[in-house]
Design a protein around this motif. Structure first.
Motif, PDB file in Angstrom:
ATOM      1  N   GLY A  21       0.780  -1.222   0.000  1.00  0.00           N
ATOM      2  CA  GLY A  21       0.000   0.000   0.000  1.00  0.00           C
ATOM      3  C   GLY A  21       0.816   1.277   0.000  1.00  0.00           C
ATOM      4  N   ARG A  22       2.128   1.154   0.082  1.00  0.00           N
ATOM      5  CA  ARG A  22       2.984   2.347   0.136  1.00  0.00           C
ATOM      6  C   ARG A  22       2.829   3.220  -1.119  1.00  0.00           C
ATOM      7  N   VAL A  23       2.954   2.621  -2.283  1.00  0.00           N
ATOM      8  CA  VAL A  23       2.884   3.386  -3.535  1.00  0.00           C
ATOM      9  C   VAL A  23       1.477   3.925  -3.793  1.00  0.00           C
ATOM     10  N   PRO A  24       0.410   3.111  -3.619  1.00  0.00           N
ATOM     11  CA  PRO A  24      -0.927   3.681  -3.820  1.00  0.00           C
ATOM     12  C   PRO A  24      -1.249   4.821  -2.843  1.00  0.00           C
ATOM     13  N   THR A  25      -0.787   4.709  -1.605  1.00  0.00           N
ATOM     14  CA  THR A  25      -1.029   5.782  -0.643  1.00  0.00           C
ATOM     15  C   THR A  25      -0.344   7.062  -1.082  1.00  0.00           C
ATOM     16  N   LEU A  26       0.897   6.942  -1.494  1.00  0.00           N
ATOM     17  CA  LEU A  26       1.622   8.115  -1.972  1.00  0.00           C
ATOM     18  C   LEU A  26       0.952   8.698  -3.209  1.00  0.00           C
ATOM     19  N   ALA A  27       0.481   7.841  -4.102  1.00  0.00           N
ATOM     20  CA  ALA A  27      -0.187   8.320  -5.312  1.00  0.00           C
ATOM     21  C   ALA A  27      -1.472   9.077  -4.968  1.00  0.00           C
ATOM     22  N   VAL A  28      -2.235   8.574  -4.010  1.00  0.00           N
ATOM     23  CA  VAL A  28      -3.475   9.249  -3.621  1.00  0.00           C
ATOM     24  C   VAL A  28      -3.168  10.590  -2.968  1.00  0.00           C
ATOM     25  N   LEU A  29      -2.177  10.626  -2.085  1.00  0.00           N
ATOM     26  CA  LEU A  29      -1.847  11.875  -1.404  1.00  0.00           C
ATOM     27  C   LEU A  29      -1.301  12.922  -2.374  1.00  0.00           C
ATOM     28  N   VAL A  30      -0.452  12.498  -3.296  1.00  0.00           N
ATOM     29  CA  VAL A  30       0.081  13.428  -4.297  1.00  0.00           C
ATOM     30  C   VAL A  30      -1.037  13.902  -5.228  1.00  0.00           C
ATOM     31  N   SER A  31      -1.955  13.015  -5.569  1.00  0.00           N
ATOM     32  CA  SER A  31      -3.081  13.408  -6.422  1.00  0.00           C
ATOM     33  C   SER A  31      -3.994  14.401  -5.710  1.00  0.00           C
ATOM     34  N   LEU A  32      -4.222  14.197  -4.417  1.00  0.00           N
ATOM     35  CA  LEU A  32      -5.012  15.167  -3.656  1.00  0.00           C
ATOM     36  C   LEU A  32      -4.337  16.534  -3.651  1.00  0.00           C
ATOM     37  N   PHE A  33      -3.028  16.542  -3.463  1.00  0.00           N
ATOM     38  CA  PHE A  33      -2.300  17.809  -3.485  1.00  0.00           C
ATOM     39  C   PHE A  33      -2.387  18.460  -4.861  1.00  0.00           C
ATOM     40  N   GLY A  34      -2.192  17.666  -5.902  1.00  0.00           N
ATOM     41  CA  GLY A  34      -2.263  18.193  -7.262  1.00  0.00           C
ATOM     42  C   GLY A  34      -3.632  18.746  -7.598  1.00  0.00           C
ATOM     43  N   LEU A  35      -4.677  18.035  -7.175  1.00  0.00           N
ATOM     44  CA  LEU A  35      -6.033  18.503  -7.431  1.00  0.00           C
ATOM     45  C   LEU A  35      -6.326  19.791  -6.678  1.00  0.00           C
ATOM     46  N   THR A  36      -5.703  19.949  -5.512  1.00  0.00           N
ATOM     47  CA  THR A  36      -5.916  21.148  -4.710  1.00  0.00           C
ATOM     48  C   THR A  36      -5.217  22.367  -5.304  1.00  0.00           C
ATOM     49  N   VAL A  37      -4.001  22.197  -5.792  1.00  0.00           N
ATOM     50  CA  VAL A  37      -3.250  23.354  -6.290  1.00  0.00           C
ATOM     51  C   VAL A  37      -3.436  23.591  -7.789  1.00  0.00           C
ATOM     52  N   LEU A  38      -4.130  22.697  -8.472  1.00  0.00           N
ATOM     53  CA  LEU A  38      -4.312  22.848  -9.917  1.00  0.00           C
ATOM     54  C   LEU A  38      -4.980  24.170 -10.308  1.00  0.00           C
ATOM     55  N   PRO A  39      -6.055  24.611  -9.652  1.00  0.00           N
ATOM     56  CA  PRO A  39      -6.641  25.905 -10.042  1.00  0.00           C
ATOM     57  C   PRO A  39      -5.672  27.070  -9.861  1.00  0.00           C
ATOM     58  N   PHE A  40      -4.871  27.020  -8.798  1.00  0.00           N
ATOM     59  CA  PHE A  40      -3.869  28.067  -8.567  1.00  0.00           C
ATOM     60  C   PHE A  40      -2.829  28.078  -9.681  1.00  0.00           C
ATOM     61  N   LEU A  41      -2.328  26.906 -10.039  1.00  0.00           N
ATOM     62  CA  LEU A  41      -1.330  26.824 -11.113  1.00  0.00           C
ATOM     63  C   LEU A  41      -1.923  27.249 -12.454  1.00  0.00           C
ATOM     64  N   ALA A  42      -3.165  26.867 -12.702  1.00  0.00           N
ATOM     65  CA  ALA A  42      -3.803  27.284 -13.960  1.00  0.00           C
ATOM     66  C   ALA A  42      -3.956  28.800 -14.007  1.00  0.00           C
ATOM     67  N   GLY A  43      -4.292  29.408 -12.876  1.00  0.00           N
ATOM     68  CA  GLY A  43      -4.391  30.866 -12.821  1.00  0.00           C
ATOM     69  C   GLY A  43      -3.056  31.536 -13.052  1.00  0.00           C
ATOM     70  N   LEU A  44      -1.994  30.963 -12.482  1.00  0.00           N
ATOM     71  CA  LEU A  44      -0.655  31.531 -12.701  1.00  0.00           C
ATOM     72  C   LEU A  44      -0.252  31.458 -14.167  1.00  0.00           C
ATOM     73  N   ILE A  45      -0.566  30.355 -14.816  1.00  0.00           N
ATOM     74  CA  ILE A  45      -0.227  30.202 -16.230  1.00  0.00           C
ATOM     75  C   ILE A  45      -0.971  31.234 -17.071  1.00  0.00           C
ATOM     76  N   GLN A  46      -2.186  31.572 -16.647  1.00  0.00           N
ATOM     77  CA  GLN A  46      -2.978  32.567 -17.372  1.00  0.00           C
ATOM     78  C   GLN A  46      -2.605  33.992 -16.991  1.00  0.00           C
ATOM     79  N   GLY A  47      -1.689  34.149 -16.048  1.00  0.00           N
ATOM     80  CA  GLY A  47      -1.230  35.477 -15.672  1.00  0.00           C
ATOM     81  C   GLY A  47      -1.989  36.103 -14.517  1.00  0.00           C
ATOM     82  N   GLN A  48      -2.799  35.351 -13.831  1.00  0.00           N
ATOM     83  CA  GLN A  48      -3.553  35.874 -12.690  1.00  0.00           C
ATOM     84  C   GLN A  48      -2.680  35.781 -11.441  1.00  0.00           C
ATOM     85  N   THR A  49      -2.208  36.930 -11.009  1.00  0.00           N
ATOM     86  CA  THR A  49      -1.302  36.937  -9.858  1.00  0.00           C
ATOM     87  C   THR A  49      -1.936  37.515  -8.606  1.00  0.00           C
ATOM     88  N   ASP A  50      -3.221  37.767  -8.648  1.00  0.00           N
ATOM     89  CA  ASP A  50      -3.903  38.263  -7.454  1.00  0.00           C
ATOM     90  C   ASP A  50      -4.016  37.139  -6.423  1.00  0.00           C
TER      91      ASP A  50
END
Length: 144
Positions: A21-50
């Motif tokens: 379960g080590r690898v699946p746990t890490l994959a789930v936790l990293v995916s949760l982090f990625g899903l959480t910061v994805l809107p922020f990163l997408a905004g940065l790519i579009q130039g939204q720095t507010d």
């Protein structure tokens, strides 16, 4: 029966399953982090720095919480599940409402489903649960 020793209870998890379960746990936790910061990163790519500082604080808090889950904190696991399920439900509903006006709402709904599925995986996948149980046992000082 007096004088009869009772053996300690058997481990609630299989060590081989916990290691698997080590690898699946890490994959789930990293995916949760990625899903959480994805809107922020997408905004940065579009130039939204507010609000960049606020978003960085959110990302750091999320990383800290998920790292505590990885290290074996039961409270961090409970908070992660609570926040993830609540966020998933709310994001899904908002996406469904926005989906009636724009196709982008359906993308938001998929993100909500992603939260729900990933948090369900933290609870319902036997290998992930066995791995987290072994971490909890190590953290509390019990023998795994």
């Amino acid at each position: 029966m007096r004088g009869v020793s009772v053996p300690p209870p058997a481990s609630p998890f299989d060590p081989a399953l916990a290691e698997a379960g080590r690898v699946p746990t890490l994959a789930v936790l990293v995916s949760l982090f990625g899903l959480t910061v994805l809107p922020f990163l997408a905004g940065l790519i579009q130039g939204q720095t507010d609000g960049v500082l606020r978003e960085l604080i959110y990302a750091a808090g999320t990383a800290f919480l998920l790292s505590m889950v990885w290290r074996g904190s039961v409270w961090a696991w409970r908070l992660t599940l609570s926040f993830g399920m609540l966020a998933g439900f709310l994001v899904f509903i908002v996406g469904m409402l926005a989906g009636s006006a724009s196709w982008r709402g359906w993308i938001v709904s998929l993100a909500g489903l992603g939260y729900l599925l990933l948090c369900t995986a933290l609870v319902g996948t036997p290998s992930i649960r066995a791995f987290l149980d072994s971490r909890w046992a190590q953290r509390s000082g019990r023998r795994a």
